[in-house]
Design a protein around this motif. Structure first.
Motif, PDB file in Angstrom:
ATOM      1  N   ARG A 199     -35.386   5.429   8.283  1.00 47.49           N
ATOM      2  CA  ARG A 199     -35.622   3.881   8.269  1.00 47.49           C
ATOM      3  C   ARG A 199     -34.908   3.251   6.930  1.00 47.49           C
ATOM      4  O   ARG A 199     -35.030   3.893   5.854  1.00 47.49           O
ATOM      5  N   ALA A 200     -34.553   2.011   6.873  1.00 48.94           N
ATOM      6  CA  ALA A 200     -33.943   1.454   5.719  1.00 48.94           C
ATOM      7  C   ALA A 200     -35.196   1.109   4.843  1.00 48.94           C
ATOM      8  O   ALA A 200     -36.406   0.470   5.315  1.00 48.94           O
ATOM      9  N   ARG A 201     -34.867   1.166   3.536  1.00 48.42           N
ATOM     10  CA  ARG A 201     -35.960   1.070   2.578  1.00 48.42           C
ATOM     11  C   ARG A 201     -35.974  -0.516   2.229  1.00 48.42           C
ATOM     12  O   ARG A 201     -34.837  -1.060   2.263  1.00 48.42           O
ATOM     13  N   GLN A 202     -37.177  -1.008   1.834  1.00 38.96           N
ATOM     14  CA  GLN A 202     -37.125  -2.443   1.586  1.00 38.96           C
ATOM     15  C   GLN A 202     -37.268  -2.347  -0.128  1.00 38.96           C
ATOM     16  O   GLN A 202     -38.106  -1.912  -0.809  1.00 38.96           O
ATOM     17  N   PRO A 230     -36.387 -10.908   2.229  1.00 43.39           N
ATOM     18  CA  PRO A 230     -36.562  -9.611   1.813  1.00 43.39           C
ATOM     19  C   PRO A 230     -35.344  -8.828   1.560  1.00 43.39           C
ATOM     20  O   PRO A 230     -34.311  -8.935   2.315  1.00 43.39           O
ATOM     21  N   GLY A 231     -35.329  -7.915   0.650  1.00 44.90           N
ATOM     22  CA  GLY A 231     -34.072  -7.007   0.536  1.00 44.90           C
ATOM     23  C   GLY A 231     -34.322  -5.648   1.067  1.00 44.90           C
ATOM     24  O   GLY A 231     -34.828  -4.790   0.486  1.00 44.90           O
ATOM     25  N   ILE A 232     -33.908  -5.872   2.300  1.00 43.99           N
ATOM     26  CA  ILE A 232     -33.542  -4.443   3.153  1.00 43.99           C
ATOM     27  C   ILE A 232     -32.477  -3.765   2.824  1.00 43.99           C
ATOM     28  O   ILE A 232     -31.212  -4.311   2.716  1.00 43.99           O
ATOM     29  N   GLU A 233     -32.454  -2.481   2.531  1.00 45.39           N
ATOM     30  CA  GLU A 233     -31.537  -1.674   2.222  1.00 45.39           C
ATOM     31  C   GLU A 233     -30.191  -1.923   2.979  1.00 45.39           C
ATOM     32  O   GLU A 233     -30.228  -1.830   4.278  1.00 45.39           O
ATOM     33  N   GLY A 234     -29.044  -2.152   2.201  1.00 45.87           N
ATOM     34  CA  GLY A 234     -27.682  -2.219   3.012  1.00 45.87           C
ATOM     35  C   GLY A 234     -27.587  -3.459   4.053  1.00 45.87           C
ATOM     36  O   GLY A 234     -26.666  -3.719   4.512  1.00 45.87           O
ATOM     37  N   GLN A 235     -28.442  -4.253   3.746  1.00 49.07           N
ATOM     38  CA  GLN A 235     -28.313  -5.635   4.695  1.00 49.07           C
ATOM     39  C   GLN A 235     -28.228  -6.951   3.685  1.00 49.07           C
ATOM     40  O   GLN A 235     -28.639  -6.845   2.601  1.00 49.07           O
ATOM     41  N   ALA A 236     -27.725  -8.118   4.377  1.00 53.32           N
ATOM     42  CA  ALA A 236     -27.580  -9.052   3.611  1.00 53.32           C
ATOM     43  C   ALA A 236     -28.708  -9.911   3.319  1.00 53.32           C
ATOM     44  O   ALA A 236     -29.675  -9.759   3.785  1.00 53.32           O
ATOM     45  N   VAL A 237     -28.818 -10.408   2.072  1.00 52.21           N
ATOM     46  CA  VAL A 237     -29.986 -11.112   1.708  1.00 52.21           C
ATOM     47  C   VAL A 237     -29.422 -12.403   0.880  1.00 52.21           C
ATOM     48  O   VAL A 237     -28.368 -12.468   0.295  1.00 52.21           O
ATOM     49  N   LEU A 247     -26.729 -18.059  -2.776  1.00 48.51           N
ATOM     50  CA  LEU A 247     -25.268 -16.921  -2.732  1.00 48.51           C
ATOM     51  C   LEU A 247     -26.013 -15.936  -1.662  1.00 48.51           C
ATOM     52  O   LEU A 247     -27.329 -15.756  -1.432  1.00 48.51           O
ATOM     53  N   SER A 248     -25.061 -15.191  -0.946  1.00 48.16           N
ATOM     54  CA  SER A 248     -25.368 -14.108  -0.153  1.00 48.16           C
ATOM     55  C   SER A 248     -24.848 -12.959  -0.661  1.00 48.16           C
ATOM     56  O   SER A 248     -23.617 -12.815  -1.249  1.00 48.16           O
ATOM     57  N   GLY A 249     -25.561 -11.745  -0.787  1.00 48.63           N
ATOM     58  CA  GLY A 249     -25.113 -10.614  -1.286  1.00 48.63           C
ATOM     59  C   GLY A 249     -26.038  -9.504  -0.483  1.00 48.63           C
ATOM     60  O   GLY A 249     -26.452  -9.645   0.699  1.00 48.63           O
ATOM     61  N   VAL A 250     -25.795  -8.214  -0.961  1.00 46.41           N
ATOM     62  CA  VAL A 250     -26.320  -7.077  -0.049  1.00 46.41           C
ATOM     63  C   VAL A 250     -27.348  -6.313  -1.061  1.00 46.41           C
ATOM     64  O   VAL A 250     -27.317  -6.041  -2.303  1.00 46.41           O
ATOM     65  N   ALA A 251     -28.468  -6.032  -0.714  1.00 45.28           N
ATOM     66  CA  ALA A 251     -29.602  -5.235  -1.156  1.00 45.28           C
ATOM     67  C   ALA A 251     -29.146  -3.882  -1.500  1.00 45.28           C
ATOM     68  O   ALA A 251     -28.970  -3.163  -0.483  1.00 45.28           O
ATOM     69  N   VAL A 252     -28.840  -3.426  -2.701  1.00 48.35           N
ATOM     70  CA  VAL A 252     -28.498  -1.948  -2.841  1.00 48.35           C
ATOM     71  C   VAL A 252     -29.290  -1.023  -3.476  1.00 48.35           C
ATOM     72  O   VAL A 252     -29.122   0.094  -3.617  1.00 48.35           O
ATOM     73  N   ALA A 253     -30.631  -1.699  -4.303  1.00 46.21           N
ATOM     74  CA  ALA A 253     -31.473  -0.763  -4.951  1.00 46.21           C
ATOM     75  C   ALA A 253     -32.544  -1.388  -5.430  1.00 46.21           C
ATOM     76  O   ALA A 253     -32.594  -2.746  -5.036  1.00 46.21           O
ATOM     77  N   GLU A 254     -33.532  -0.937  -6.324  1.00 45.21           N
ATOM     78  CA  GLU A 254     -34.612  -1.596  -6.592  1.00 45.21           C
ATOM     79  C   GLU A 254     -34.320  -2.717  -7.342  1.00 45.21           C
ATOM     80  O   GLU A 254     -33.816  -2.718  -8.157  1.00 45.21           O
ATOM     81  N   ARG A 255     -34.725  -3.849  -6.492  1.00 42.23           N
ATOM     82  CA  ARG A 255     -34.576  -5.273  -7.130  1.00 42.23           C
ATOM     83  C   ARG A 255     -33.084  -5.467  -7.665  1.00 42.23           C
ATOM     84  O   ARG A 255     -32.915  -5.893  -8.774  1.00 42.23           O
ATOM     85  N   GLN A 256     -32.107  -4.933  -6.798  1.00 40.10           N
ATOM     86  CA  GLN A 256     -30.824  -5.302  -7.142  1.00 40.10           C
ATOM     87  C   GLN A 256     -29.969  -5.480  -6.068  1.00 40.10           C
ATOM     88  O   GLN A 256     -30.022  -5.229  -5.079  1.00 40.10           O
ATOM     89  N   VAL A 257     -29.033  -6.707  -6.406  1.00 42.17           N
ATOM     90  CA  VAL A 257     -28.107  -7.264  -5.263  1.00 42.17           C
ATOM     91  C   VAL A 257     -26.772  -7.172  -5.723  1.00 42.17           C
ATOM     92  O   VAL A 257     -26.413  -7.466  -6.958  1.00 42.17           O
ATOM     93  N   GLU A 258     -25.836  -6.998  -4.859  1.00 43.03           N
ATOM     94  CA  GLU A 258     -24.494  -6.887  -5.209  1.00 43.03           C
ATOM     95  C   GLU A 258     -23.739  -7.741  -4.506  1.00 43.03           C
ATOM     96  O   GLU A 258     -24.190  -8.191  -3.200  1.00 43.03           O
ATOM     97  N   ILE A 259     -22.631  -8.818  -5.086  1.00 43.67           N
ATOM     98  CA  ILE A 259     -22.147  -9.703  -4.436  1.00 43.67           C
ATOM     99  C   ILE A 259     -20.550  -9.253  -4.763  1.00 43.67           C
ATOM    100  O   ILE A 259     -20.449  -9.035  -5.883  1.00 43.67           O
TER     101      ILE A 259
END
Length: 261
Positions: A199-202, A230-237, A247-259
């Motif tokens: 299951r994907a992590r939040q 919510p930042g679900i692992e590997g999903q857009a946020v 902006l739109s990015g991807v949740a990649v780690a604990e309280r971290q977003v990559e764009i």
């Protein structure tokens, strides 16, 4: 003196079920028959390994091409190639020279195909031969049956060689990636673990402050923003920067977003 018929010395014998003895000639004939049957079995296996519509020499060229390309893509891993068969509806004209080739963009991984084109014949043609590429490498397999929703640890799995190309979902190959994760579906003992099985992590909730890393070619910029979902692992946020920009990015780690820029 024993007056019963003597058995010739050249006819060594063995007991039969009813107590009689079989002459060596019979045993020799049986051995020869068994050898013929064994040879026929090997020949049948060899013929079965050559796809219908493809001669042995061309099949060997296809395997060599697929092996070389696959090993270059996954060095150090064991690769096996299984050839499929041409569409039986095809009516191909005779060809004196057939060349196997890799179609543009082909990834020799799992189910794939290799092109065959006629270079010398009255009618030029081009067809595709299905192939199955097996890539064997160590990955995690379950040591016991595991239920959906189970929280798993590294010791629930063991490293074993599996065909990591058999499933479209990537195989999990590092024990550190499973500790504390929850299964999205049941696993049987000995079944390989894939990314889709977890299951994907939040990583964070809506309203939390997150670190944003914007990456471009040769550079990156970091800052903070407010998560709008919510930042679900590997999903857009979606996030909102301090200036109010959405902006739109991807949740990649604990309280971290990559764009990606």
């Amino acid at each position: 003196m024993d007056t019963s018929p003597s058995t010739p010395r050249t006819a060594a014998a063995r007991p039969l079920a009813d107590g009689r003895r079989a002459p060596a000639m019979v045993l020799w004939l049986l051995a020869g028959l068994m050898a013929l049957l064994a040879h026929a079995g090997v020949q049948a296996q060899t013929e079965a390994a050559t796809p219908r519509g493809v001669d042995a020499a061309l099949a060997r060229q296809v395997r060599e091409l697929a092996q070389a390309a696959s090993r270059a893509a996954v060095p150090g891993m064991r690769v096996e190639i299984e050839l499929g068969e041409l569409d039986p509806r095809l009516k191909l004209a005779p060809c004196q020279q057939v060349e196997p080739y890799l179609p543009s963009g082909t990834r020799l991984w799992g189910k794939a195909r290799i092109g065959l084109r006629c270079l010398q014949g009255a009618t030029r043609w081009n067809v595709f031969l299905p192939v199955t590429v097996q890539v064997f490498a160590p990955s995690l397999v379950a040591t016991r049956a595991l239920a959906t929703g189970a929280s798993v640890q590294a010791d629930d799995f063991v490293m074993a060689e599996t065909d990591i190309a058999a499933d479209p979902s990537p195989a999990i190959r590092l024990p550190a990636l499973v500790a504390g994760r929850t299964l999205a579906r049941p696993l049987a003992a000995g079944e390989p673990l894939h990314q889709r099985d977890l299951r994907a992590r939040q990583w964070f909730a809506a309203g939390e402050t997150v670190r944003v890393v914007a990456q471009g070619q040769g550079y990156s910029v970091a800052g903070e923003a407010l998560a709008m979902s919510p930042g679900i692992e590997g999903q857009a946020v979606r996030i909102r920067t301090e200036s109010g920009r959405i902006l739109s990015g991807v949740a990649v780690a604990e309280r971290q977003v990559e764009i990606a820029l």
